[in-house]
Motif scaffolding. Sequence first.
Motif, PDB file in Angstrom:
ATOM      1  N   MET A   1     -14.203  15.267 -14.592  1.00 42.93           N
ATOM      2  CA  MET A   1     -13.614  15.156 -13.246  1.00 42.93           C
ATOM      3  C   MET A   1     -12.644  13.984 -13.175  1.00 42.93           C
ATOM      4  O   MET A   1     -12.884  12.945 -13.780  1.00 42.93           O
ATOM      5  CB  MET A   1     -14.739  14.960 -12.235  1.00 42.93           C
ATOM      6  CG  MET A   1     -14.675  15.953 -11.086  1.00 42.93           C
ATOM      7  SD  MET A   1     -15.897  15.607  -9.832  1.00 42.93           S
ATOM      8  CE  MET A   1     -15.215  14.153  -9.046  1.00 42.93           C
ATOM      9  N   ALA A   2     -11.562  14.164 -12.446  1.00 46.91           N
ATOM     10  CA  ALA A   2     -10.582  13.074 -12.316  1.00 46.91           C
ATOM     11  C   ALA A   2     -11.244  11.883 -11.622  1.00 46.91           C
ATOM     12  O   ALA A   2     -12.114  12.063 -10.765  1.00 46.91           O
ATOM     13  CB  ALA A   2      -9.398  13.575 -11.493  1.00 46.91           C
ATOM     14  N   SER A   3     -10.828  10.681 -11.997  1.00 48.74           N
ATOM     15  CA  SER A   3     -11.411   9.516 -11.329  1.00 48.74           C
ATOM     16  C   SER A   3     -10.867   9.435  -9.905  1.00 48.74           C
ATOM     17  O   SER A   3      -9.802   9.985  -9.598  1.00 48.74           O
ATOM     18  CB  SER A   3     -11.132   8.244 -12.124  1.00 48.74           C
ATOM     19  OG  SER A   3      -9.776   8.191 -12.438  1.00 48.74           O
ATOM     20  N   PRO A   4     -11.625   8.773  -9.016  1.00 45.94           N
ATOM     21  CA  PRO A   4     -11.226   8.781  -7.600  1.00 45.94           C
ATOM     22  C   PRO A   4      -9.835   8.170  -7.406  1.00 45.94           C
ATOM     23  O   PRO A   4      -9.485   7.207  -8.082  1.00 45.94           O
ATOM     24  CB  PRO A   4     -12.289   7.918  -6.922  1.00 45.94           C
ATOM     25  CG  PRO A   4     -13.406   7.800  -7.885  1.00 45.94           C
ATOM     26  CD  PRO A   4     -12.840   7.998  -9.252  1.00 45.94           C
ATOM     27  N   PRO A   5      -9.055   8.724  -6.501  1.00 46.01           N
ATOM     28  CA  PRO A   5      -7.699   8.223  -6.288  1.00 46.01           C
ATOM     29  C   PRO A   5      -7.665   6.870  -5.575  1.00 46.01           C
ATOM     30  O   PRO A   5      -8.617   6.506  -4.882  1.00 46.01           O
ATOM     31  CB  PRO A   5      -7.069   9.302  -5.409  1.00 46.01           C
ATOM     32  CG  PRO A   5      -8.212   9.946  -4.715  1.00 46.01           C
ATOM     33  CD  PRO A   5      -9.385   9.864  -5.646  1.00 46.01           C
ATOM     34  N   VAL A   6      -6.568   6.181  -5.768  1.00 50.38           N
ATOM     35  CA  VAL A   6      -6.298   4.960  -5.008  1.00 50.38           C
ATOM     36  C   VAL A   6      -4.954   5.189  -4.311  1.00 50.38           C
ATOM     37  O   VAL A   6      -3.951   5.464  -4.968  1.00 50.38           O
ATOM     38  CB  VAL A   6      -6.203   3.725  -5.933  1.00 50.38           C
ATOM     39  CG1 VAL A   6      -5.972   2.459  -5.104  1.00 50.38           C
ATOM     40  CG2 VAL A   6      -7.457   3.594  -6.792  1.00 50.38           C
ATOM     41  N   VAL A   7      -4.959   5.134  -2.976  1.00 49.11           N
ATOM     42  CA  VAL A   7      -3.739   5.399  -2.214  1.00 49.11           C
ATOM     43  C   VAL A   7      -3.427   4.196  -1.344  1.00 49.11           C
ATOM     44  O   VAL A   7      -4.268   3.314  -1.161  1.00 49.11           O
ATOM     45  CB  VAL A   7      -3.870   6.659  -1.332  1.00 49.11           C
ATOM     46  CG1 VAL A   7      -4.100   7.899  -2.173  1.00 49.11           C
ATOM     47  CG2 VAL A   7      -4.981   6.489  -0.292  1.00 49.11           C
ATOM     48  N   ARG A   8      -2.219   4.191  -0.825  1.00 49.53           N
ATOM     49  CA  ARG A   8      -1.868   3.106   0.092  1.00 49.53           C
ATOM     50  C   ARG A   8      -0.998   3.632   1.220  1.00 49.53           C
ATOM     51  O   ARG A   8      -0.257   4.600   1.075  1.00 49.53           O
ATOM     52  CB  ARG A   8      -1.240   1.942  -0.665  1.00 49.53           C
ATOM     53  CG  ARG A   8       0.248   1.971  -0.984  1.00 49.53           C
ATOM     54  CD  ARG A   8       0.715   3.154  -1.757  1.00 49.53           C
ATOM     55  NE  ARG A   8       2.065   3.044  -2.253  1.00 49.53           N
ATOM     56  CZ  ARG A   8       3.180   3.341  -1.590  1.00 49.53           C
ATOM     57  NH1 ARG A   8       3.113   3.819  -0.356  1.00 49.53           N
ATOM     58  NH2 ARG A   8       4.369   3.216  -2.122  1.00 49.53           N
ATOM     59  N   PHE A   9      -1.153   2.980   2.361  1.00 50.76           N
ATOM     60  CA  PHE A   9      -0.231   3.199   3.484  1.00 50.76           C
ATOM     61  C   PHE A   9       0.520   1.884   3.608  1.00 50.76           C
ATOM     62  O   PHE A   9      -0.106   0.823   3.659  1.00 50.76           O
ATOM     63  CB  PHE A   9      -1.018   3.532   4.753  1.00 50.76           C
ATOM     64  CG  PHE A   9      -0.173   3.591   6.004  1.00 50.76           C
ATOM     65  CD1 PHE A   9       0.917   4.454   6.088  1.00 50.76           C
ATOM     66  CD2 PHE A   9      -0.471   2.790   7.104  1.00 50.76           C
ATOM     67  CE1 PHE A   9       1.694   4.508   7.246  1.00 50.76           C
ATOM     68  CE2 PHE A   9       0.295   2.843   8.262  1.00 50.76           C
ATOM     69  CZ  PHE A   9       1.376   3.705   8.328  1.00 50.76           C
ATOM     70  N   ALA A  10       1.855   1.971   3.627  1.00 50.59           N
ATOM     71  CA  ALA A  10       2.645   0.751   3.443  1.00 50.59           C
ATOM     72  C   ALA A  10       3.670   0.540   4.552  1.00 50.59           C
ATOM     73  O   ALA A  10       4.871   0.611   4.325  1.00 50.59           O
ATOM     74  CB  ALA A  10       3.333   0.812   2.080  1.00 50.59           C
ATOM     75  N   PRO A  11       3.229   0.272   5.776  1.00 45.62           N
ATOM     76  CA  PRO A  11       4.198   0.068   6.852  1.00 45.62           C
ATOM     77  C   PRO A  11       4.868  -1.308   6.755  1.00 45.62           C
ATOM     78  O   PRO A  11       4.286  -2.246   6.221  1.00 45.62           O
ATOM     79  CB  PRO A  11       3.330   0.134   8.109  1.00 45.62           C
ATOM     80  CG  PRO A  11       1.989  -0.366   7.657  1.00 45.62           C
ATOM     81  CD  PRO A  11       1.843   0.100   6.232  1.00 45.62           C
ATOM     82  N   SER A  12       6.085  -1.383   7.270  1.00 46.55           N
ATOM     83  CA  SER A  12       6.711  -2.688   7.454  1.00 46.55           C
ATOM     84  C   SER A  12       6.286  -3.166   8.836  1.00 46.55           C
ATOM     85  O   SER A  12       6.492  -2.444   9.810  1.00 46.55           O
ATOM     86  CB  SER A  12       8.232  -2.551   7.429  1.00 46.55           C
ATOM     87  OG  SER A  12       8.624  -2.075   6.172  1.00 46.55           O
ATOM     88  N   PRO A  13       5.730  -4.356   8.943  1.00 46.80           N
ATOM     89  CA  PRO A  13       5.261  -4.793  10.274  1.00 46.80           C
ATOM     90  C   PRO A  13       6.408  -5.316  11.124  1.00 46.80           C
ATOM     91  O   PRO A  13       6.455  -6.485  11.487  1.00 46.80           O
ATOM     92  CB  PRO A  13       4.236  -5.878   9.932  1.00 46.80           C
ATOM     93  CG  PRO A  13       4.697  -6.426   8.624  1.00 46.80           C
ATOM     94  CD  PRO A  13       5.377  -5.305   7.891  1.00 46.80           C
ATOM     95  N   THR A  14       7.333  -4.413  11.439  1.00 47.10           N
ATOM     96  CA  THR A  14       8.493  -4.800  12.247  1.00 47.10           C
ATOM     97  C   THR A  14       8.441  -4.121  13.610  1.00 47.10           C
ATOM     98  O   THR A  14       9.414  -4.128  14.351  1.00 47.10           O
ATOM     99  CB  THR A  14       9.799  -4.400  11.526  1.00 47.10           C
ATOM    100  OG1 THR A  14       9.725  -2.992  11.223  1.00 47.10           O
ATOM    101  CG2 THR A  14       9.978  -5.153  10.224  1.00 47.10           C
ATOM    102  N   GLY A  15       7.341  -3.494  13.910  1.00 43.08           N
ATOM    103  CA  GLY A  15       7.178  -2.818  15.197  1.00 43.08           C
ATOM    104  C   GLY A  15       5.823  -2.129  15.188  1.00 43.08           C
ATOM    105  O   GLY A  15       5.059  -2.265  14.228  1.00 43.08           O
ATOM    106  N   ARG A  16       5.550  -1.395  16.276  1.00 39.25           N
ATOM    107  CA  ARG A  16       4.285  -0.663  16.342  1.00 39.25           C
ATOM    108  C   ARG A  16       4.426   0.669  15.613  1.00 39.25           C
ATOM    109  O   ARG A  16       5.530   1.162  15.427  1.00 39.25           O
ATOM    110  CB  ARG A  16       3.908  -0.388  17.815  1.00 39.25           C
ATOM    111  CG  ARG A  16       3.738  -1.628  18.650  1.00 39.25           C
ATOM    112  CD  ARG A  16       2.594  -2.487  18.198  1.00 39.25           C
ATOM    113  NE  ARG A  16       1.288  -1.894  18.446  1.00 39.25           N
ATOM    114  CZ  ARG A  16       0.478  -2.241  19.455  1.00 39.25           C
ATOM    115  NH1 ARG A  16       0.841  -3.152  20.326  1.00 39.25           N
ATOM    116  NH2 ARG A  16      -0.709  -1.670  19.589  1.00 39.25           N
TER     117      ARG A  16
END
Length: 449
Positions: A1-16
Motif C-alpha cells: 500500500m502507498a504510504s500516507p500522503p502529505v499535503v499542504r494548503f498554502a495561502p498568502s496571508p494578505t487577506g481573508r
Amino acid sequence: MASPPVVRFAPSPTGRIHIGNARTALLNWLFARRRNGTFILRFDDTDPERSKAEYADAIEADLKWLGITPDLVRRQSERMAAYDEAAARLRALGRLYAAYETADELDRRRKRQQALGRPPIYDRAALRLSEAERAGLEASGRKPHWRFLLEPTIVHWDDVVRGESHIDCASLSDPVLRREDGTYLYTLPSVVDDIDFGITHVIRGEDHVTNTAVQIQIFEALAGAAPRFGHHNLLTDAGGGGLSKRAGALSIASLRAKGIESLAVAALAVLVGSAEAVRPVDSLDELAGLIDPSHLSHGAARFDEAELEALSARTLHRLPYAAVADRLAALGVAGPKAEALWLAVRGNLSRLDDAAIWREVVEGEVAPIVEDADFLKLAVSCAPEGPWDQSTWGAWTTRLKELTGRKGRALFHPLRLALTGREAGPELAALLPLMGRARALARLSGQSV
Ligand code: GLU
C-alpha cells in the motif's frame, strides 16, 4: 500500500480566505483524511509588505470553523536561509541568472515583440551582457532581479485531477524567482518547502498549471523528488466570472456571520463541479468518502449563493442535538428541554440562531394574536387534560374540527397566532408539550405570558 500522503494548503496571508480558497483547502484536507495522511498549513508570507500576522491568525480561525485543524503550521518567512541556500545552488548550476531590466524596459520590449507578431517571451538579453556591461549597470546603482533558466522542454505530468498533462516550456519566459530587494516570489520557496516537508501531493487551482511546469523543472534542478500535482477547477460566479471581485462577500468570515452552516460551506465548496450531486452531509468524514480530486469535472464549477443558503438550511434540519449543543447553550438554549426543543424546531430553521426565538415562544413571554376570540374560547373549553405529549395537538384539533366543522387554515391558523404570536413556525404538535398546558391556555385567552 502507498504510504500516507502529505499535503499542504498554502495561502498568502494578505487577506481573508473565501469559498474558492476553502475549496482548495478542503480538497487537500479530505484527500489526506481519506488516506490517513498529514495536512500542513503553510503560510506563503515572503512578501513582507502585504503579509500580515492578523490575516494568518484569521485564516487559521476560518479553517478551524470549517473543521480543518492542521497537523503542522509553517511560515515561509521563517525559512529564508533555506531559500538562500537553494538559490545559491541554482546559481552554481547556471540555472539562476541576474537580469537588470526595469519594468518599463520589459514592457517596451514586450510591446515591440507583440507588434512584430512574436510571442512576448523574455529574450534572455541579460545572459548576453558582457562583464563590463554588467559592472556598468551595477555601478549606476541597478540591482539585479534573478531569473530561473528554463530548459526548452515539454514538461509532462500525470495530474491527479486532469490526467496526462504537459506544458511546453519553450513558450514561457524565464520566471523571476527573486526580486531586486532580495525577497522571493512564491515559486522557489514553495518548491524548497515541498521538498523539505516531504509533500507528496500538491493539489491546487488550475490557475497554477503553468507554475507547475516551471516548478517541476526547479524540483529536478534541486534534485528533489517532485510531488504529484493535481489542478482542480476554480469556483466561478453564476456568470462564469472569477470570485475575487466578490471575495469580501464570499469570505468565510462573512458567510459565518450570515449564519451559514460550516458543513454546508464545506459541502458546496467541494461538491460543486464534481461528479457528486450537491447535497447536505453530516460530517467532513462523510464528505471525505464522497469526494476526491479525481472526481472533479474539468468544466466550470459555478457557485450560487442562493444554493448555499438552501443547502445550509437543509444541513441544519438534519443536525443531531449533540452536534449543536454548545452553540445552542451559547444562545441560552440549554437545560433538560433543550434537546426536545432542538428536535421540534430544527426542521423549520434557516439559521441556527433562530432557535432562540422558539425558546422564547415555549418558555418566555409571547403576545398572542387574537383573531377569533370565540373560537379560541371554545379551544380552551375542550383542551385535553395534562400531561401533554406529541399526540395532544392531533387529538385537540380533531375535537375542534368535529365541534366547528372547520378545517385547514381556518382551523389551525387562529390557534397558531394565539399560541406563538407568529404567522408560521415549527409543528405545534412538537411545541405544545414544551409550552405546557397552563401557558397555552393563558395565551388562547389573550394573556401575554
Ligand atoms: N500561495 C500560493 C497561492 O495562494 C500557493 C499555491 C500553491 O498551492 O502552490 O496561490
